[in-house]
Design a protein around this motif. Sequence first.
Motif, PDB file in Angstrom:
ATOM      1  N   THR A 132       5.646  29.855  54.020  1.00 40.89           N
ATOM      2  CA  THR A 132       6.571  30.913  54.430  1.00 40.89           C
ATOM      3  C   THR A 132       7.512  30.406  55.509  1.00 40.89           C
ATOM      4  O   THR A 132       8.692  30.162  55.263  1.00 40.89           O
ATOM      5  CB  THR A 132       5.808  32.146  54.936  1.00 40.89           C
ATOM      6  N   THR A 133       6.998  30.202  56.712  1.00 41.97           N
ATOM      7  CA  THR A 133       7.853  29.704  57.787  1.00 41.97           C
ATOM      8  C   THR A 133       8.387  28.322  57.461  1.00 41.97           C
ATOM      9  O   THR A 133       9.531  27.992  57.801  1.00 41.97           O
ATOM     10  CB  THR A 133       7.067  29.669  59.115  1.00 41.97           C
ATOM     11  N   GLY A 134       7.561  27.506  56.795  1.00 42.61           N
ATOM     12  CA  GLY A 134       8.024  26.176  56.402  1.00 42.61           C
ATOM     13  C   GLY A 134       9.209  26.232  55.459  1.00 42.61           C
ATOM     14  O   GLY A 134      10.169  25.456  55.587  1.00 42.61           O
ATOM     15  N   VAL A 135       9.159  27.147  54.505  1.00 38.88           N
ATOM     16  CA  VAL A 135      10.274  27.295  53.576  1.00 38.88           C
ATOM     17  C   VAL A 135      11.511  27.823  54.310  1.00 38.88           C
ATOM     18  O   VAL A 135      12.632  27.364  54.066  1.00 38.88           O
ATOM     19  CB  VAL A 135       9.891  28.237  52.421  1.00 38.88           C
ATOM     20  N   MET A 136      11.317  28.762  55.228  1.00 37.19           N
ATOM     21  CA  MET A 136      12.454  29.281  55.988  1.00 37.19           C
ATOM     22  C   MET A 136      13.135  28.181  56.805  1.00 37.19           C
ATOM     23  O   MET A 136      14.358  28.138  56.930  1.00 37.19           O
ATOM     24  CB  MET A 136      11.988  30.399  56.923  1.00 37.19           C
ATOM     25  N   PHE A 137      12.314  27.290  57.358  1.00 34.58           N
ATOM     26  CA  PHE A 137      12.865  26.145  58.087  1.00 34.58           C
ATOM     27  C   PHE A 137      13.728  25.272  57.170  1.00 34.58           C
ATOM     28  O   PHE A 137      14.859  24.903  57.509  1.00 34.58           O
ATOM     29  CB  PHE A 137      11.720  25.331  58.687  1.00 34.58           C
ATOM     30  N   LEU A 138      13.217  24.964  55.987  1.00 33.24           N
ATOM     31  CA  LEU A 138      13.962  24.115  55.059  1.00 33.24           C
ATOM     32  C   LEU A 138      15.237  24.798  54.558  1.00 33.24           C
ATOM     33  O   LEU A 138      16.253  24.134  54.323  1.00 33.24           O
ATOM     34  CB  LEU A 138      13.075  23.728  53.872  1.00 33.24           C
ATOM     35  N   VAL A 139      15.190  26.110  54.399  1.00 31.92           N
ATOM     36  CA  VAL A 139      16.398  26.839  54.000  1.00 31.92           C
ATOM     37  C   VAL A 139      17.485  26.650  55.045  1.00 31.92           C
ATOM     38  O   VAL A 139      18.659  26.395  54.724  1.00 31.92           O
ATOM     39  CB  VAL A 139      16.090  28.340  53.805  1.00 31.92           C
ATOM     40  N   GLY A 140      17.118  26.751  56.319  1.00 32.38           N
ATOM     41  CA  GLY A 140      18.102  26.552  57.383  1.00 32.38           C
ATOM     42  C   GLY A 140      18.647  25.136  57.408  1.00 32.38           C
ATOM     43  O   GLY A 140      19.844  24.920  57.665  1.00 32.38           O
ATOM     44  N   ILE A 141      17.785  24.153  57.139  1.00 28.69           N
ATOM     45  CA  ILE A 141      18.236  22.757  57.108  1.00 28.69           C
ATOM     46  C   ILE A 141      19.192  22.540  55.932  1.00 28.69           C
ATOM     47  O   ILE A 141      20.222  21.846  56.061  1.00 28.69           O
ATOM     48  CB  ILE A 141      17.035  21.807  57.016  1.00 28.69           C
ATOM     49  N   LEU A 142      18.866  23.119  54.780  1.00 34.10           N
ATOM     50  CA  LEU A 142      19.774  23.026  53.633  1.00 34.10           C
ATOM     51  C   LEU A 142      21.132  23.642  53.951  1.00 34.10           C
ATOM     52  O   LEU A 142      22.171  23.157  53.495  1.00 34.10           O
ATOM     53  CB  LEU A 142      19.152  23.724  52.421  1.00 34.10           C
ATOM     54  N   ALA A 143      21.133  24.699  54.747  1.00 30.60           N
ATOM     55  CA  ALA A 143      22.389  25.362  55.094  1.00 30.60           C
ATOM     56  C   ALA A 143      23.283  24.469  55.950  1.00 30.60           C
ATOM     57  O   ALA A 143      24.520  24.567  55.875  1.00 30.60           O
ATOM     58  CB  ALA A 143      22.097  26.661  55.839  1.00 30.60           C
ATOM     59  N   ILE A 144      22.684  23.576  56.751  1.00 34.60           N
ATOM     60  CA  ILE A 144      23.495  22.654  57.559  1.00 34.60           C
ATOM     61  C   ILE A 144      24.350  21.783  56.649  1.00 34.60           C
ATOM     62  O   ILE A 144      25.519  21.500  56.934  1.00 34.60           O
ATOM     63  CB  ILE A 144      22.590  21.765  58.442  1.00 34.60           C
ATOM     64  N   ARG A 145      23.763  21.398  55.523  1.00 38.40           N
ATOM     65  CA  ARG A 145      24.490  20.554  54.570  1.00 38.40           C
ATOM     66  C   ARG A 145      25.474  21.352  53.720  1.00 38.40           C
ATOM     67  O   ARG A 145      26.570  20.875  53.414  1.00 38.40           O
ATOM     68  CB  ARG A 145      23.482  19.852  53.647  1.00 38.40           C
TER      69      ARG A 145
END
Length: 497
Positions: free
Chosen positions: A284-297
Amino acid sequence: MSPSLALGAGAAVGLYLAGLVAVGYATRRRGAQTGLGDFYLAGRNLGGFVLLLTLYATQYSGNTLLGYPGEAFRIGYAWVMSVGFMMAIIVVYLLFAPRLQRLARRHAFVTPGDWITHRFGSPRLTLLANVLLVAAISNYLLAQLMAMGHVTEGLSGGAVPYWAGVVLLTLVVIVYETVGGMRAVAWTDCVQGLMLLVGLAGLLLAVVPTPGHLAELTAAVAAAAPEKAAVPPPEVSRNWLSTLLLIGFSGAVYPHAVQRIYAARNAATLKRAFSVMVFLPLVTTGVMFLVGILAIRDLPAAGDADQVMPALLTAWSSRSVLLYLLCVVVITAVVAAVMSTADSVLLSLSSILAKDVLGTTLLRGAPEETLTRAGKLLSWGVVGVLVVIALAPRVTLWGLTEIKMEILAQVAPLFVLGVTWRRLTTTAAFAGMLAGCATYGGLLVAGHAQVWNVHAGVVGLGVNVAICAILTRLSGAAGARSRPAGWPARGARAAGL
C-alpha cells in the motif's frame, strides 16, 4: 481524464455509493442500533477478517492515497521512509492494545475517554484529553472532506468540481453512518480494503513489472531531478526518525482505532489482525511511494502535489485494457478509502461528543438510546461546519496530517504508558500532557515547527514522557489511582491480562 475512463470510473463509483447506502440499511437490521456499544462498537463482536480489513481501511486514508504520492513527487526517494510509518503503528499497537481490549470488554468502554477515566479517575485529565482528541480528529475529518473534493475533481478531469465532490460524498457518508453505525462502517471498510489491495498490487505489476523497470525509473529521475535521487543528508535522516516516532505513537491512538480495539471479539483475534497488518504497508504505502516517483518522470515538476495520483491514472488508463480496468478499480478504491476514513472518524467524533460531553453535562443520566440519537444529530452538525471550511482549503493534505499527528502525540502516553506502566500516577500524566502541549504550542508560536529537523510534536512528546517518568519516580509508591480497578497487585499472576 479521457471520456471512456470518466464513464467507467463514474459508473463504478456510482454503484459503490449506492452499495454503501444499501449496506447501511442492511446492517441496521442486525442490531437495535440504540445502545452505545451496539451502535458505536458493533456489539463488541468484530471477527478476525472484518477487524483486519476495517483496521487496514482506517489506517490508509485519503492522506495516504493522495498525500503520500504528492510527497514522494515533491521530495523524491527520501520519501521511502513512508513505508515504515504504518509498520511503526503496528509495533506501538502491540505494546498496549491486547491488554486494553481485555479491560475494555470487562468494563464496557465505548470511548477513549472511558479508559482514561477508568485508569486515572480525574475528570480534568479526561476533559483535557478529550479536547485534544476532538481537535485532532476534527482536523483529520477536514482532511478527508478535502480529499473527497480533490479526488472527484482530479479523477473527473474537472467535470465534477471540487465543491460538488465534497458535498456529494459527504452526504453519502453521513447517511449510511448514521443509519448503520459501526457495523455499516466495518463492512464497507472490508469492501474498500479488498479493492485497494487488488487494485494497487495489480497496478504496480502492470506499470513496473520487473527490477529492470525500476532501474530505468531511477536513472530517469536522476537525470530529470538529481536532488530527488540523491542520498539523503543527516538532517533528513533525523526527520525520518522523528516522523516514525510521530506517526507510530499518534496513529496507534486514533480515537477510531482505539474503538476498533474495543470492538474486537477478543484479544487473540486482535493479535491475529495485527500479525497480518504489519505486512500490508509493502503493498500500500510502498505502491504510493512508487507512484510519486513515477510522477517525477512523467509529470511537470511544477504540478499540484495532491493531484499526482489522478493525473497518472488518467495517463495510464489509455495504455491497455488491463490498465484501464485496474485504473477503474483504483479510482473506486481511492474514493472508498477517503470515505471509509471519514465515516470512521465521524463515528468516533460523534461518540465522544455524545457520551463524554453531552452525557456528562446537558444529558447527564440520560438513557443510552437518547445519547445515541444525540450523537447522530451531532454528526450532521459537525459535518455541516467542516464542509463549509473544506470548501475553501488553505493547507495541503500532508500539512493537515502533521498537525493532527502532533496533537495526538500528547495523548499517546495515557494509553501506551497508562496500560503498560502500573505505577504511572494521575498527577504525572496530567502534568506531562500539559507540559507536552505547552512545549509543542510554544515552539509553533515561536516559528519552530521543527527543532534540529525533529517535529515540534515529537519534542513535546519527549517532554511529556520525561515529566511522567520523573514525577512518578518522585512520588514513590503508587497511589490508589495509579492502577485501574481489576489489575492484579505487583507480583501477582495477571491471569487474562
